[in-house]
Design an enzyme around this catalytic site. Structure first.
Site, mmCIF file in Angstrom:
data_model
loop_
_atom_site.group_PDB
_atom_site.id
_atom_site.type_symbol
_atom_site.label_atom_id
_atom_site.label_comp_id
_atom_site.label_asym_id
_atom_site.label_seq_id
_atom_site.Cartn_x
_atom_site.Cartn_y
_atom_site.Cartn_z
ATOM 1 N N HIS A 1 0.836 -1.367 0.081
ATOM 2 C CA HIS A 1 0.048 0.080 0.291
ATOM 3 C C HIS A 1 0.993 1.206 0.085
ATOM 4 C CE1 HIS A 1 0.897 -0.550 4.234
ATOM 5 N NE2 HIS A 1 0.410 0.577 4.443
ATOM 6 N N ASP B 1 6.012 4.480 5.103
ATOM 7 C CA ASP B 1 6.932 3.663 5.574
ATOM 8 C C ASP B 1 6.954 2.308 4.728
ATOM 9 O OD1 ASP B 1 4.138 3.030 6.252
ATOM 10 O OD2 ASP B 1 4.694 2.010 8.111
ATOM 11 N N HIS B 2 6.072 2.169 3.637
ATOM 12 C CA HIS B 2 6.158 0.883 2.565
ATOM 13 C C HIS B 2 6.947 1.515 1.514
ATOM 14 C CE1 HIS B 2 4.191 -1.911 5.322
ATOM 15 N NE2 HIS B 2 3.611 -0.457 6.152
ATOM 16 N N HIS C 1 -7.338 -2.641 5.708
ATOM 17 C CA HIS C 1 -6.439 -1.501 6.053
ATOM 18 C C HIS C 1 -7.267 -0.007 6.088
ATOM 19 C CE1 HIS C 1 -3.199 0.382 8.018
ATOM 20 N NE2 HIS C 1 -2.578 0.896 6.825
ATOM 21 N N HIS D 1 1.432 3.817 2.129
ATOM 22 C CA HIS D 1 1.853 4.574 3.301
ATOM 23 C C HIS D 1 3.437 4.671 3.131
ATOM 24 C CE1 HIS D 1 -1.835 4.064 5.671
ATOM 25 N NE2 HIS D 1 -2.231 5.271 4.926
ATOM 26 N N ASP E 1 -0.214 -4.640 7.687
ATOM 27 C CA ASP E 1 -1.185 -3.446 7.776
ATOM 28 C C ASP E 1 -2.551 -3.736 7.664
ATOM 29 O OD1 ASP E 1 1.577 -2.460 7.792
ATOM 30 O OD2 ASP E 1 0.784 -0.407 7.307
ATOM 31 N N HIS F 1 6.410 -5.918 11.257
ATOM 32 C CA HIS F 1 6.082 -4.580 11.326
ATOM 33 C C HIS F 1 5.538 -4.096 12.737
ATOM 34 C CE1 HIS F 1 3.099 -1.298 10.088
ATOM 35 N NE2 HIS F 1 3.811 -1.421 9.246
#
Length: 302
Positions: free
Chosen positions: A61, A65-66, A138, A63, A206, A265
């Protein structure tokens, strides 16, 4: 044989001793990366693996941090003299997101091919991998992934001889090819038995627990699943932000019955995940806390 490395296990932000969650696999000279947060390049270097063979990047996805480590990763791959096309897989909007990130990495010596996911389950076969993307729960569109190495049936010399198939065709038929020789058409089913068990890794992060996760992780050799929080008192927070606790991940594993469960995670506040594993192991015995650089080589069963 499939090499699997959990490059990082952190969520939200990289820490001095914990990189952001990312997974890398190697099979038959081709590498696959799932997610590419900040510091993923450092994690690859620490493992001693190469950037050049990365043929596929899957994104769960969008976000930060990914995906925030992607521009640097692409530049590094370009500097490693890569010219072969790179395939990227991710939720709808992937091409737009990647082009926006590439404002700081505009020139690359290789083409990027995009596969955008819109269905609940999407299957892609590429570079010897069978990739199954499945939609999870999510607060923005997010997908988990199965990375599967299929294994064909056992080659039968007796059947090949009985069918009078030229020996020059055997190796290609064994690889699943259909071919024509000496005025005849030969198909793999003429010489191969039933398909044998392959290798399967499920990666999911997530998300809240969902039936589809247990369904897609069914019988996996390795199930890598989000465990954002180990503390029971943070269950409410996990529900609010659509994440999972250790015990929720373990409950999914108890249904799916993989060989092993690795948690990943982690929240930045979760300093020692191993302290919360007793409750997890009561639910699913073969559960382990993931850690940066944790790796395994999965082999076909005899």
């Amino acid at each position: 044989m499939l090499d699997v490395c959990l490059l990082g296990t952190g969520g939200m932000m990289p820490l001095p001793n914990r990189w952001l969650t990312a997974l890398m696999t190697r099979f038959n000279g081709s590498s696959l990366l799932i997610d590419c947060g900040e510091a993923t390049q450092l994690a690859v270097k620490e493992q001693g693996w190469s950037f050049h063979p990365i043929d596929i990047i899957c994104v769960t996805h969008y976000h930060a941090d990914h995906i925030s480590g992607l521009p640097g990763m692409l530049l590094t791959m370009g500097n490693a003299d890569r010219t072969e096309p790179l395939t990227m897989i991710g939720p709808k909007g992937l091409e737009k997101v990647v082009h926006a990130l590439r404002v700081i990495a505009p020139e690359l010596p290789f083409e990027i091919k995009f596969i955008e996911l819109t269905e609940k389950i999407h299957t892609i076969k590429i570079k010897g991998y069978k990739i199954e993307a499945f939609k999870v729960n999510h607060n923005i569109p997010c997908y988990g992934y199965n990375v599967i190495i299929e294994r064909g049936g056992k080659f039968s010399v007796e059947r090949a001889i009985e069918a009078n198939i030229p020996q020059k065709c055997w190796s290609r038929l064994q690889k699943g090819e259909t071919l024509e020789a000496d005025g005849r058409v030969f198909t793999p089913d003429m010489v191969l038995g039933e398909a044998r068990k392959g290798i399967k890794v499920t990666y999911c992060t997530d998300t809240r627990p969902a039936d589809i996760i247990a369904e897609m992780a069914q019988g996996a050799d390795l199930f890598i699943c989000e465990g954002m929080y180990g503390e029971k008192e943070k269950e409410k927070k996990a529900r609010e932000y659509k994440h999972m606790t250790f015990t929720e991940a373990a409950n999914l594993a108890a249904v799916a019955k993989p060989r092993e469960l690795w948690l990943t995670h982690y929240s930045p506040s979760l300093v020692r995940p191993e302290e919360y594993m007793n409750d997890v192991k009561q639910i699913f015995k073969n559960a382990y806390p993931g850690k940066d650089g944790k790796h395994i080589t999965l082999n076909f069963e005899d």
